[in-house]
Design a protein around this motif. Structure first.
Motif, mmCIF file in Angstrom:
data_model
loop_
_atom_site.group_PDB
_atom_site.id
_atom_site.type_symbol
_atom_site.label_atom_id
_atom_site.label_comp_id
_atom_site.label_asym_id
_atom_site.label_seq_id
_atom_site.Cartn_x
_atom_site.Cartn_y
_atom_site.Cartn_z
ATOM 1 N N ALA A 59 0.829 -1.214 0.000
ATOM 2 C CA ALA A 59 0.000 0.000 0.000
ATOM 3 C C ALA A 59 0.859 1.257 0.000
ATOM 4 C CB ALA A 59 -0.934 -0.008 1.218
ATOM 5 N N GLY A 60 2.075 1.146 -0.519
ATOM 6 C CA GLY A 60 2.985 2.279 -0.553
ATOM 7 C C GLY A 60 2.792 3.142 -1.787
ATOM 8 N N THR A 61 3.859 3.810 -2.197
ATOM 9 C CA THR A 61 3.783 4.771 -3.295
ATOM 10 C C THR A 61 3.316 4.139 -4.599
ATOM 11 O OG1 THR A 61 5.561 6.078 -2.300
ATOM 12 C CG2 THR A 61 5.105 6.450 -4.628
ATOM 13 N N VAL A 62 3.809 2.953 -4.915
ATOM 14 C CA VAL A 62 3.413 2.290 -6.166
ATOM 15 C C VAL A 62 1.920 1.987 -6.153
ATOM 16 C CG1 VAL A 62 3.709 0.243 -7.608
ATOM 17 C CG2 VAL A 62 5.697 1.328 -6.549
ATOM 18 N N ALA A 63 1.441 1.386 -5.087
ATOM 19 C CA ALA A 63 0.020 1.050 -4.987
ATOM 20 C C ALA A 63 -0.846 2.297 -5.049
ATOM 21 C CB ALA A 63 -0.239 0.285 -3.689
ATOM 22 N N GLN A 64 -0.472 3.330 -4.322
ATOM 23 C CA GLN A 64 -1.281 4.543 -4.290
ATOM 24 C C GLN A 64 -1.323 5.229 -5.653
ATOM 25 O OE1 GLN A 64 -0.122 7.060 -0.926
ATOM 26 N NE2 GLN A 64 0.462 5.208 0.199
ATOM 27 N N THR A 65 -0.185 5.283 -6.340
ATOM 28 C CA THR A 65 -0.128 5.936 -7.647
ATOM 29 C C THR A 65 -0.967 5.188 -8.678
ATOM 30 O OG1 THR A 65 2.111 6.723 -7.158
ATOM 31 C CG2 THR A 65 1.410 6.782 -9.460
ATOM 32 N N LEU A 66 -0.801 3.885 -8.751
ATOM 33 C CA LEU A 66 -1.552 3.095 -9.724
ATOM 34 C C LEU A 66 -3.040 3.074 -9.387
ATOM 35 C CD1 LEU A 66 0.852 0.078 -10.337
ATOM 36 C CD2 LEU A 66 0.720 2.280 -11.525
ATOM 37 N N ALA A 67 -3.359 3.024 -8.088
ATOM 38 C CA ALA A 67 -4.762 3.035 -7.672
ATOM 39 C C ALA A 67 -5.459 4.309 -8.136
ATOM 40 C CB ALA A 67 -4.860 2.894 -6.160
ATOM 41 N N LYS A 68 -4.787 5.441 -8.029
ATOM 42 C CA LYS A 68 -5.400 6.704 -8.461
ATOM 43 C C LYS A 68 -5.697 6.694 -9.951
ATOM 44 C CE LYS A 68 -3.266 9.506 -4.816
ATOM 45 N NZ LYS A 68 -2.248 10.552 -4.508
ATOM 46 N N HIS A 69 -4.768 6.182 -10.752
ATOM 47 C CA HIS A 69 -5.012 6.092 -12.193
ATOM 48 C C HIS A 69 -6.212 5.191 -12.475
ATOM 49 C CE1 HIS A 69 -1.642 8.265 -13.997
ATOM 50 N NE2 HIS A 69 -0.829 7.719 -13.100
ATOM 51 N N LEU A 70 -6.288 4.056 -11.814
ATOM 52 C CA LEU A 70 -7.374 3.107 -12.053
ATOM 53 C C LEU A 70 -8.720 3.646 -11.598
ATOM 54 C CD1 LEU A 70 -5.421 -0.082 -10.947
ATOM 55 C CD2 LEU A 70 -6.296 0.339 -13.258
ATOM 56 N N LEU A 71 -8.745 4.269 -10.438
ATOM 57 C CA LEU A 71 -9.999 4.802 -9.903
ATOM 58 C C LEU A 71 -10.592 5.884 -10.807
ATOM 59 C CD1 LEU A 71 -8.989 4.990 -6.143
ATOM 60 C CD2 LEU A 71 -10.786 3.531 -7.097
ATOM 61 N N LEU A 72 -9.737 6.696 -11.400
ATOM 62 C CA LEU A 72 -10.213 7.767 -12.280
ATOM 63 C C LEU A 72 -10.887 7.232 -13.530
ATOM 64 C CD1 LEU A 72 -7.252 10.306 -12.014
ATOM 65 C CD2 LEU A 72 -9.618 10.680 -11.260
ATOM 66 N N HIS A 73 -10.679 5.962 -13.829
ATOM 67 C CA HIS A 73 -11.274 5.374 -15.026
ATOM 68 C C HIS A 73 -12.297 4.289 -14.680
ATOM 69 C CE1 HIS A 73 -7.831 7.460 -16.765
ATOM 70 N NE2 HIS A 73 -8.493 7.425 -17.900
ATOM 71 N N GLY A 74 -12.844 4.379 -13.485
ATOM 72 C CA GLY A 74 -13.978 3.544 -13.119
ATOM 73 C C GLY A 74 -13.667 2.174 -12.572
ATOM 74 N N HIS A 75 -12.402 1.843 -12.371
ATOM 75 C CA HIS A 75 -12.051 0.550 -11.797
ATOM 76 C C HIS A 75 -12.144 0.618 -10.270
ATOM 77 C CE1 HIS A 75 -10.726 -0.778 -15.747
ATOM 78 N NE2 HIS A 75 -10.022 0.339 -15.854
ATOM 79 N N GLU A 76 -12.179 -0.543 -9.630
ATOM 80 C CA GLU A 76 -12.208 -0.624 -8.176
ATOM 81 C C GLU A 76 -10.891 -1.202 -7.671
ATOM 82 O OE1 GLU A 76 -15.657 -2.697 -6.741
ATOM 83 O OE2 GLU A 76 -16.939 -1.858 -8.307
ATOM 84 N N VAL A 77 -10.486 -0.761 -6.474
ATOM 85 C CA VAL A 77 -9.208 -1.234 -5.934
ATOM 86 C C VAL A 77 -9.368 -1.649 -4.470
ATOM 87 C CG1 VAL A 77 -7.897 0.259 -7.494
ATOM 88 C CG2 VAL A 77 -8.418 1.056 -5.183
ATOM 89 N N ILE A 78 -8.602 -2.651 -4.090
ATOM 90 C CA ILE A 78 -8.459 -3.045 -2.686
ATOM 91 C C ILE A 78 -6.972 -3.003 -2.353
ATOM 92 C CG2 ILE A 78 -8.604 -4.937 -1.029
ATOM 93 C CD1 ILE A 78 -11.168 -5.805 -2.199
ATOM 94 N N LEU A 79 -6.609 -2.224 -1.348
ATOM 95 C CA LEU A 79 -5.227 -2.136 -0.914
ATOM 96 C C LEU A 79 -5.038 -2.956 0.355
ATOM 97 C CD1 LEU A 79 -5.459 0.303 -2.890
ATOM 98 C CD2 LEU A 79 -3.773 1.465 -1.463
ATOM 99 N N SER A 80 -3.891 -3.600 0.489
ATOM 100 C CA SER A 80 -3.624 -4.419 1.665
ATOM 101 C C SER A 80 -2.176 -4.247 2.097
ATOM 102 C CB SER A 80 -3.911 -5.899 1.371
ATOM 103 O OG SER A 80 -2.961 -6.417 0.461
ATOM 104 N N ASN A 81 -1.923 -4.564 3.356
ATOM 105 C CA ASN A 81 -0.553 -4.595 3.862
ATOM 106 C C ASN A 81 -0.447 -5.717 4.896
ATOM 107 O OD1 ASN A 81 -1.743 -3.636 6.224
ATOM 108 N ND2 ASN A 81 -0.974 -1.542 5.980
ATOM 109 N N ASN A 82 0.677 -5.787 5.590
ATOM 110 C CA ASN A 82 0.852 -6.861 6.572
ATOM 111 C C ASN A 82 0.492 -6.430 7.984
ATOM 112 O OD1 ASN A 82 2.968 -5.156 7.124
ATOM 113 N ND2 ASN A 82 4.581 -6.685 6.886
#
Length: 202
Positions: free
Chosen positions: A8-31
């Protein structure tokens, strides 16, 4: 589509924002548990949820974005990878401590595949620093995204998704050959390529 992130770091947050803006759904997880991600999920907005790594792995596509040292433990949190699509965005840097049981002669994503038996592993987003793709506007230049993997059908679906969210996707072929080109130390790693113009023969 639904994307699950292990990490759920920088890579996850950056890609999630791109996906969310185009109607996709995301689930983020960590340990550390879904409750530790509540502020982040609120900032991402509609379409974003937190969950466990196992819940993230239930989505249409799973994106692995943890450090190399964390990779074995992160993948072990999912009991069965059979048939799942695992997008490997990790990097094995030269100063990284070797993993117990690493396989000589294999590239980093092939090693990831050994820790996720049965998964369709696709290497992507590992060669692009996230600072280069933090423009989320429709006018952003199309950054070239390299992708490698052995499942042609899965790659075609992902190529369409990546291009719709604003990237120019290039398929490098198999995980073994293409993965070598884009992993750290490969000739295509860390290249800032933008598709600003393209000559077309008519």
């Amino acid at each position: 589509m639904k994307f699950g992130f292990i990490g759920a770091g920088t890579v996850a947050q950056t890609l999630a924002k791109h996906l969310l803006l185009h109607g996709h759904e995301v689930i983020l997880s960590n340990n550390r548990g879904p409750e530790t991600l509540s502020d982040l999920i609120s900032s991402l907005g509609a379409g974003a949820k937190s969950g466990t790594p196992s819940e993230a792995a239930e989505q249409d596509f799973v994106i692995l974005c943890v450090t190399w040292a964390q990779m074995p433990a992160a993948l072990s949190m999912v009991p069965d990878w059979t048939g799942r699509v695992l997008i490997d965005a990790t990097n094995c840097f030269e100063n990284t401590e070797p993993l117990l049981g690493e396989w000589s002669g294999k590239n980093s994503s092939e090693i990831v595949a050994q820790y996720a038996p049965g998964a369709h592993v696709i290497k992507a987003f590992n060669s692009v620093p996230m600072e280069w793709i933090k423009d989320y506007t429709e006018e952003k230049p199309k950054t070239v995204l390299f992708m490698s993997g052995d499942n042609i059908q899965v790659k075609q679906v992902l190529k369409e998704i990546w291009e719709k969210i604003g990237f120019a996707c290039i398929d490098l072929g198999s995980l073994s050959q293409g993965g070598l080109l884009q992993q750290i130390g490969g000739p295509l790693a860390g290249l800032n390529l933008n598709l600003l113009d393209q000559y077309t023969v008519r």
